[in-house]
Structures are given as structure tokens and as C-alpha cells.
Design an enzyme around this catalytic site. Structure first.
Site, PDB file in Angstrom:
ATOM      1  N   ASP A 294       0.652  -1.139  -0.074  1.00 36.21           N
ATOM      2  CA  ASP A 294      -0.088  -0.091   0.200  1.00 36.21           C
ATOM      3  C   ASP A 294       0.861   1.055  -0.148  1.00 36.21           C
ATOM      4  OD1 ASP A 294      -2.143   1.728   0.203  1.00 36.21           O
ATOM      5  OD2 ASP A 294      -3.329   0.394   1.442  1.00 36.21           O
TER       6      ASP A 294
ATOM      7  N   HIS B 136       2.394   2.135  -3.347  1.00 34.71           N
ATOM      8  CA  HIS B 136       1.384   3.383  -3.875  1.00 34.71           C
ATOM      9  C   HIS B 136       2.035   4.602  -3.681  1.00 34.71           C
ATOM     10  CE1 HIS B 136      -2.007   0.330  -3.347  1.00 34.71           C
ATOM     11  NE2 HIS B 136      -1.370  -0.465  -3.841  1.00 34.71           N
TER      12      HIS B 136
END
Ligand SMILES: *[C@@H]1O[C@H](CO)[C@@H](O)[C@H](O)[C@H]1NC(C)=O
Ligand SMILES: *[C@@H]1O[C@H](CO)[C@@H](O)[C@H](O)[C@H]1NC(C)=O
Ligand SMILES: *[C@@H]1O[C@H](CO)[C@@H](O)[C@H](O)[C@H]1NC(C)=O
Ligand SMILES: *[C@@H]1O[C@H](CO)[C@@H](O)[C@H](O)[C@H]1NC(C)=O
Length: 403
Positions: free
Chosen positions: A224, A247
Site C-alpha cells: 500500500d 502506492h
């Protein structure tokens, strides 16, 4: 696992320095070795009680600082909470591996190792926090299953000031690796964070309602956000960070909940994003409950290697469509500088600046942007500008849409 040579050398230098300092007796910390309190490095005995006892003794010591020591070896550890305030500063040196329960229901709190209400906590060492997340990742389906199990973050800090982490590694967290809430004056240096690119919600470092945070010389590869900066945070300085997979470095998501606060003062410098879905990212919910300001950000000297969306301001954030459309984002973004951002973009849109119609972005400066498209679509990279006021100068690939 041993520390790499650079940190071993640094540790040597530090210990030499320490010898010099320690010759003044009042500076010598009392050492609390977890093994002296019954902790067993056999990888299966739950050492939570031993660690809690060590903490209590170290924290209560009045006449001088304390050093908690976790030697080499694998220490299985259920959920633990280390709570202050302590009478003195605490060094927490982890050279061994702390092993989390593989079964997520064996951790009965939202953070596996949790620090609260502490000033002057110094965590270091070449040890590993092994979250053993593999068994938990398939259970992470809360966006579609309201009965989803609660998964623990690896290490949390709440109401902690004037503290730091140096050198340790966090591996395969179940949820996020490091979480900060209401933390002020905190440094993170030489930390390594690792989880597979497809492990859900394994944010690297996440903080909200915090200030004066420095992150440097850190390597983050996870499933993430490498770093997520949330509501109520100010004066953050991130430098020399490698991010990928992951991310990117995200501000937000913001604006969804009531009682959110401004995010002000972020410097992101000398970063490499490698194979991440995003690089520089600011996301605010389309239908926002709070009216806040995001301002004074500088992003400088940033390399993008095969990054999905290198620069992405998204004020219509909606991760699981369809979203309720209750109007435009009420988050005001202003005073942003992006300088010397270069490399390759997997998406044709390398620069996406989609601001709110109700609160257009103000004073966004682009200087020397060089992002080439290398994705399957072919053709040059492009930029999108919506509801934004700003300026561009220097090299501009893609052709800018601001001026
Ligand atoms: C931590 O720092 C914040 C901000 O400077 C301050 O408001 C808070 O009282 C401090 N907490 C402690 C326990 O010292
Ligand atoms: C954090 O780093 C800054 C800059 O290097 C330094 O001035 C500050 O004293 C450090 N704070 C802590 C708590 O280590
Ligand atoms: C951020 O940290 C770096 C490295 O510690 C330092 O050189 C720089 O001056 C800091 N910048 C700000 C704005 O604090
Ligand atoms: C980027 O990541 C790829 C794949 O993991 C790796 O082979 C490559 O060495 C990395 N490049 C840099 C500059 O770190």
C-alpha cells in the site's frame, strides 16, 4: 540476519562514542536484557509477559536512563503495550527477531507492539519485526465484508514525543507496518520496510495529528502507501527514501470524515519511486464532510522508474466505485512546488492535476518536469489540469497545461 556493514560500522562508531560518554557514570544506562526477565528465544514461547515486565522496570527506574535489550534470537511475542509516562529516557535496542503470531486472532488489540504516552524513546538495533502477515492477507476484505476480522498493525506510537527509530526492519505486517497518532518530534532513519506488492493495506509509515516528523535513509517496499500523511499533520520532512513496490508517498485520503484538520508543511526530497502505482499523490474524497486546507508542500529531486501515475492530485477520490456523489471536495490545496521530477510513467497521463471545482488549487508551481511515457499505449506523455491556478517553468515534459 545481521546488520549490513554500513550500520555495523555505524554501531561500532556509536559504541566507541558511547564508551567515551559512559566513562561519566551518570550517563550510563541500566541495561534490562529481556532474557534476564525470562524471555526465551525459541520462536514459540509467548514472551509478552516477560517484555511487559521488562518495560515496567525500565520505565519506573528513577535514577538514570534505561536500556532494554533484545539480543539475537527469535522471540515469539503476542500483543504488547508499552505505556508511559516513564521516569527517564528509554533506549530500546532490538538485535533479535520479534515474531508475531501467525494467526491474526491471537493478537487481541489493533497494534501488535504499541507505545503510548512516552517522551524520549529511542528504538534502534539491527533486529526484525516479523509480522507474519501471509495468513492474514487473504482475510483483508473489509470493503466488501462487514464481518471482516480485525488485523493488527505491526508497531504503533500514540502520544509519543521527542523520540526516534533507527535501523530496524519491519517484515510482512498484517496491516500497516508503523502507525503514528499524535506524535511530535519523531525521527525515522535507516529503517527497512518490506512486504509483497500485492499484500493489502500494508502501509509502510502512516501518521495523523502529528508534527515535526523526519524520515530519511529509509527503504520501503510494500503493498500500500510507502508513506501516508493524514489529517492534522504538519512539518514533515522526508528525504532519501526508496519506495517500491507500493502506492507512493500519499497525502490523504482527506476530507471524508468530520473533525479533520489541515495538513501543512511537507518537504519530500531525493526520493526514488521504483515500480510503484503512484509517486507523488494527494487524494481527497469527492463528497467531503470537512473543509480543510492542504498547503506549503515542496517535492524536489524525485526519480520515477516505471511509475503508474508519477504526479497525481486526485480530488475525486473514490477507491470502490460507485461513490455517493454529494458534490465537490471541500479540501483546499494551495502553495505546492514540484521541482526536478524526472523518469518514466507507465500511464500516458504522467501529470494529473484534478482539483476541486468548489475549491480550485492555488499557487501550484512546476519547475523542470521530465516524465516520459513508457507504457503500452505508446505516444508521448500528457498532462491533465482541472480547476487549478499555477505556473510552470524550465523543462516541461509532458507539455504543461497550467500557464
Ligand atoms: C507532546 O508535544 C505536543 C506538541 O508539542 C504537546 O502538546 C504535548 O503536550 C506533548 N506531550 C507530552 C506528554 O509532553
Ligand atoms: C531529529 O532530527 C533532527 C534533524 O537531524 C534533529 O535536529 C533532532 O534533534 C532529532 N530529534 C530526535 C528526537 O532525535
Ligand atoms: C530536511 O531534512 C534534511 C536531512 O536531514 C535536511 O537537510 C533539510 O534541511 C530538512 N529540510 C527541512 C525543510 O526541514
Ligand atoms: C527497480 O526495481 C527493479 C525490480 O525490482 C530492480 O531490478 C531495479 O534494480 C530497481 N532499480 C533501481 C534503480 O533501484
Amino acid at each position: 540476519m545481521t546488520c549490513n556493514i554500513a550500520s555495523a560500522f555505524k554501531a561500532l562508531c556509536l559504541s566507541l562514542l558511547f564508551v567515551a560518554v559512559a566513562s561519566r557514570p551518570t550517563f550510563r544506562p541500566k541495561v534490562f536484557n529481556v532474557q534476564s526477565y525470562g524471555a526465551k528465544p525459541d520462536g514459540k514461547t509467548d514472551n509478552a509477559n516477560a517484555f511487559t515486565k521488562v518495560w515496567k522496570n525500565a520505565c519506573e527506574r528513577r535514577d538514570g536512563s534505561s536500556k532494554i535489550y533484545v539480543p539475537k534470537g527469535t522471540f515469539y511475542l503476542g500483543g504488547v503495550e508499552f505505556i508511559g509516562p516513564c521516569k527517564n529516557q528509554i533506549e530500546f535496542v532490538i538485535d533479535g527477531t520479534l515474531l508475531a503470531p501467525a494467526n491474526p486472532s491471537d493478537i487481541k488489540q489493533d497494534t501488535w507492539i504499541n507505545f503510548r504516552y512516552i517522551n524520549n524513546l529511542f528504538i534502534s538495533g539491527c533486529g526484525i519485526l516479523d509480522g507474519q502477515g501471509k495468513q492474514s492477507w487473504p482475510l483483508n476484505d473489509c470493503h466488501k465484508n462487514t464481518n471482516c476480522p480485525k488485523l493488527a498493525m505491526t508497531m504503533g506510537f500514540a502520544f509519543v514525543n521527542n523520540s526516534r527509530i533507527n535501523g530496524i526492519t519491519s517484515l510482512n505486517s498484517k496491516m500497516g507496518h508503523f502507525n503514528f497518532f499524535s506524535v511530535h518530534h519523531f525521527n525515522i532513519t535507516d529503517v527497512t520496510i518490506t512486504a509483497p506488492g500485492d499484500s493489502p493495506n500494508t502501509d509502510g509509515i502512516k501518521f495523523g495529528f502529528s508534527s515535526n516528523i523526519h524520515i530519511s535513509n529509509t527503504h520501503i517496499g510494500t503493498g500500500d502507501d510507502c508513506i501516508a500523511i493524514l489529517s492534522g499533520t504538519s512539518n514533515v520532512n522526508i528525504s532519501n527514501v526508496n519506495c517500491g513496490p507500493g502506492h507512493g508517498i500519499s497525502v490523504g485520503s482527506l476530507g471524508k470524515n468530520k473533525d479533520e484538520k489541515d495538513v501543512q508543511g511537507l518537504t519530500v526530497r531525493d526520493i526514488v519511486f521504483n515500480g510503484t502505482s503512484d509517486g507523488i499523490r494527494i487524494k481527497t474524497w469527492e463528497s467531503s464532510a470537512s473543509k480543510i486546507i492542504v498547503s506549503n508542500f515542496v517535492y524536489e529531486n524525485i526519480q520515477m522508474i516505471n511509475v503508474g501515475k508519477p504526479i497525481n492530485i486526485d480530488q475525486k477520490y473514490c477507491p470502490y466505485p460507485p461513490c455517493e456523489k454529494k458534490g465537490e471536495s471541500h479540501v483546499q490545496i494551495k502553495d505546492l512546488k514540484l521541482k526536478n521530477i524526472y523518469g518514466t510513467s507507465k500511464n500516458k497521463v504522467a501529470v494529473n492535476l484534478q482539483c476541486s471545482k468548489s475549491f480550485p488549487c492555488k499557487n501550484v508551481e512546476l519547475i523542470d518536469i521530465n516524465l516520459k511515457h513508457n507504457g503500452v499505449e505508446g505516444g508521448p506523455s500528457t498532462a491533465v489540469c482541472e480547476n487549478i491556478d499555477g505556473s510552470a517553468r524550465g523543462k516541461m515534459i509532458p507539455q504543461n497545461c497550467l500557464n
